[in-house]
Design an enzyme around this catalytic site. Sequence first.
Site, PDB file in Angstrom:
ATOM      1  N   ALA A  13       0.812  -1.335  -0.183  1.00 34.10           N
ATOM      2  CA  ALA A  13       0.061  -0.029  -0.242  1.00 34.10           C
ATOM      3  C   ALA A  13       1.054   1.203   0.117  1.00 34.10           C
ATOM      4  CB  ALA A  13      -0.976  -0.098   1.183  1.00 34.10           C
TER       5      ALA A  13
ATOM      6  N   GLU B  64       4.233  -5.387   7.314  1.00 35.32           N
ATOM      7  CA  GLU B  64       3.759  -4.259   7.846  1.00 35.32           C
ATOM      8  C   GLU B  64       4.172  -4.010   9.242  1.00 35.32           C
ATOM      9  OE1 GLU B  64       2.075  -6.613   5.894  1.00 35.32           O
ATOM     10  OE2 GLU B  64       0.590  -5.752   4.762  1.00 35.32           O
TER      11      GLU B  64
ATOM     12  N   GLU C 180      -0.596  -9.161  -0.891  1.00 35.37           N
ATOM     13  CA  GLU C 180      -2.200  -9.535  -0.733  1.00 35.37           C
ATOM     14  C   GLU C 180      -3.209  -9.336  -1.812  1.00 35.37           C
ATOM     15  OE1 GLU C 180      -2.125  -6.400   2.587  1.00 35.37           O
ATOM     16  OE2 GLU C 180      -3.196  -7.709   3.918  1.00 35.37           O
TER      17      GLU C 180
ATOM     18  N   GLY D  26       0.495  -5.026   0.853  1.00 35.60           N
ATOM     19  CA  GLY D  26      -0.746  -5.216   0.026  1.00 35.60           C
ATOM     20  C   GLY D  26      -0.301  -5.672  -1.268  1.00 35.60           C
TER      21      GLY D  26
HETATM   22  N1  CO8 Z   1       4.526   3.256  -0.426  1.00 33.44           N
HETATM   23  C1  CO8 Z   1       4.968   4.265  -1.133  1.00 33.44           C
HETATM   24  N2  CO8 Z   1       6.106   4.530  -1.610  1.00 33.44           N
HETATM   25  C2  CO8 Z   1       6.919   3.430  -1.872  1.00 33.44           C
HETATM   26  C3  CO8 Z   1       6.593   2.115  -1.262  1.00 33.44           C
HETATM   27  C4  CO8 Z   1       5.371   1.904  -0.488  1.00 33.44           C
HETATM   28  N3  CO8 Z   1       4.813   0.946  -0.249  1.00 33.44           N
HETATM   29  N4  CO8 Z   1       7.632   1.076  -1.653  1.00 33.44           N
HETATM   30  C5  CO8 Z   1       8.607   1.716  -2.419  1.00 33.44           C
HETATM   31  N5  CO8 Z   1       8.184   3.149  -2.450  1.00 33.44           N
HETATM   32  C6  CO8 Z   1       8.962   4.198  -3.276  1.00 33.44           C
HETATM   33  C7  CO8 Z   1       9.909   4.645  -2.282  1.00 33.44           C
HETATM   34  O1  CO8 Z   1       9.577   5.848  -1.404  1.00 33.44           O
HETATM   35  C8  CO8 Z   1      11.135   5.268  -3.740  1.00 33.44           C
HETATM   36  O2  CO8 Z   1      10.586   6.581  -3.903  1.00 33.44           O
HETATM   37  P1  CO8 Z   1      11.496   7.802  -3.773  1.00 33.44           P
HETATM   38  O3  CO8 Z   1      12.551   7.407  -4.762  1.00 33.44           O
HETATM   39  O4  CO8 Z   1      10.345   9.115  -4.203  1.00 33.44           O
HETATM   40  O5  CO8 Z   1      12.082   8.148  -2.643  1.00 33.44           O
HETATM   41  C9  CO8 Z   1      10.510   4.569  -4.597  1.00 33.44           C
HETATM   42  O6  CO8 Z   1       9.461   3.631  -4.431  1.00 33.44           O
HETATM   43  C10 CO8 Z   1      11.871   3.401  -4.631  1.00 33.44           C
HETATM   44  O7  CO8 Z   1      11.967   2.287  -3.507  1.00 33.44           O
HETATM   45  P2  CO8 Z   1      13.357   2.343  -2.746  1.00 33.44           P
HETATM   46  O8  CO8 Z   1      14.286   3.401  -2.938  1.00 33.44           O
HETATM   47  O9  CO8 Z   1      12.928   2.065  -1.486  1.00 33.44           O
HETATM   48  O10 CO8 Z   1      13.850   1.155  -3.386  1.00 33.44           O
HETATM   49  P3  CO8 Z   1      14.534   0.020  -3.065  1.00 33.44           P
HETATM   50  O11 CO8 Z   1      15.185  -0.908  -4.011  1.00 33.44           O
HETATM   51  O12 CO8 Z   1      15.959   0.632  -2.144  1.00 33.44           O
HETATM   52  O13 CO8 Z   1      13.857  -0.897  -1.885  1.00 33.44           O
HETATM   53  C11 CO8 Z   1      11.841  -1.937  -1.253  1.00 33.44           C
HETATM   54  C12 CO8 Z   1      12.713  -1.436  -2.410  1.00 33.44           C
HETATM   55  C13 CO8 Z   1      12.515  -3.097  -0.425  1.00 33.44           C
HETATM   56  C14 CO8 Z   1      10.676  -2.537  -1.726  1.00 33.44           C
HETATM   57  C15 CO8 Z   1      11.350  -0.798  -0.226  1.00 33.44           C
HETATM   58  O14 CO8 Z   1      11.060   0.163  -1.152  1.00 33.44           O
HETATM   59  C16 CO8 Z   1      10.299  -1.039   0.702  1.00 33.44           C
HETATM   60  O15 CO8 Z   1      10.580  -1.478   1.843  1.00 33.44           O
HETATM   61  N6  CO8 Z   1       9.135  -0.597   0.339  1.00 33.44           N
HETATM   62  C17 CO8 Z   1       8.292  -0.611   1.549  1.00 33.44           C
HETATM   63  C18 CO8 Z   1       7.612  -2.118   1.628  1.00 33.44           C
HETATM   64  C19 CO8 Z   1       6.594  -2.159   2.450  1.00 33.44           C
HETATM   65  O16 CO8 Z   1       6.858  -1.720   3.748  1.00 33.44           O
HETATM   66  N7  CO8 Z   1       5.267  -2.526   1.985  1.00 33.44           N
HETATM   67  C20 CO8 Z   1       4.292  -2.603   2.961  1.00 33.44           C
HETATM   68  C21 CO8 Z   1       3.251  -1.381   2.902  1.00 33.44           C
HETATM   69  S1  CO8 Z   1       1.970  -1.369   4.117  1.00 33.44           S
HETATM   70  C22 CO8 Z   1       0.947  -2.033   3.387  1.00 33.44           C
HETATM   71  O17 CO8 Z   1       1.021  -2.638   2.287  1.00 33.44           O
HETATM   72  C23 CO8 Z   1      -0.451  -2.510   4.339  1.00 33.44           C
HETATM   73  C24 CO8 Z   1      -1.766  -2.924   3.338  1.00 33.44           C
HETATM   74  C25 CO8 Z   1      -2.725  -2.895   4.296  1.00 33.44           C
HETATM   75  C26 CO8 Z   1      -3.594  -1.580   3.909  1.00 33.44           C
HETATM   76  C27 CO8 Z   1      -4.763  -1.935   4.079  1.00 33.44           C
HETATM   77  C28 CO8 Z   1      -5.565  -0.528   4.500  1.00 33.44           C
HETATM   78  C29 CO8 Z   1      -7.039  -1.094   5.253  1.00 33.44           C
END
Ligand code: CO8
Length: 258
Positions: free
Chosen positions: A66, A132, A112, A109
């Site tokens: 998400a 998460e 999911e 997400g």
């Molecule tokens: N949301 C927003 N932006 C994201 C996300 C995300 N989940 N993941 C990556 N990005 C963005 C980064 O912010 C970055 O943007 P910017 O260059 O503007 O800073 C760009 O994508 C590239 O990401 P990275 O530089 O971090 O790339 P890496 O190769 O270094 O890392 C990863 C890749 C490991 C995937 C890393 O980006 C990461 O850990 N992302 C987050 C993963 C995460 O925690 N996902 C779970 C999110 S919470 C969720 O999904 C809850 C769902 C339930 C919601 C239900 C509501 C009712």
Amino acid sequence: MTDYNTILVEVRDRTGLITLNRPKALNALNTELMNEVVDAAEAFDADPAIGAIVITGSQRAFAAGADIKEMSVKDFSEMSTEQFFSRWDRLASLRTPTIAAVSGYALGGGCELAMLCDLIIAGESATFGQPEINLGVIPGIGGSQRLTRAIGKAKAMDMILTGRNMKADEADRLGLISRMVADDDVLPAALEVAGTIAGKSAIASALAKEAVNRAFESGLTEGVRTERSLFYSTFATQDQTEGMAAFVEKRDPDFQHR
Ligand code: CO8
């Protein structure tokens, strides 16, 4: 075809293909993307020319979860009154079989969303996870339920409580995914499986999907009872008559597609 901002939509033979397209955010799922995916999937579901739906992302990411930036500013009252992200549930109600073609990250997400699909076809370097817990939250689009049913309590607890990722080979061993293929073959393999499914009787596919999903959602006795009545109902269809006649006459069946 409708114009979308966050996805690409195309038709390949009888398959509807939805490609998540927010590359700069690793296909993070925001509200606009959710609405567009659900709208496109429901439009395909209503189209008799479509017999299967494939959802895919990029080589680097199916979806990295998400959109954390969108969620980070929300409070409890907004999340619960908006019923944030509840529209994703509609994917589970589609009659048309759905396939997630997963390359790269399928986190939070993203994992999911893949599990909301009927089959998951993943590349060897795909990475699944429910991280998460690292953000101080828990899965919210069915992850705690579908992951546990798919791979069992022990492994689901491990992933959800530690936030560790799982590579495709482990996901394949545990039954989280349907097939693991070479990274370059993910979309072609998914489209091939979709083509096979789309060539079957559409009504039988929808009933078969409903029966398998009942196994997921109910006890054995109720599930078997449901399967039996769905099975009997296939004898009200022309496709049953045609499919069995074709077998007896040693020819290919000519199924109706709706
Ligand atoms: N949301 C927003 N932006 C994201 C996300 C995300 N989940 N993941 C990556 N990005 C963005 C980064 O912010 C970055 O943007 P910017 O260059 O503007 O800073 C760009 O994508 C590239 O990401 P990275 O530089 O971090 O790339 P890496 O190769 O270094 O890392 C990863 C890749 C490991 C995937 C890393 O980006 C990461 O850990 N992302 C987050 C993963 C995460 O925690 N996902 C779970 C999110 S919470 C969720 O999904 C809850 C769902 C339930 C919601 C239900 C509501 C009712």
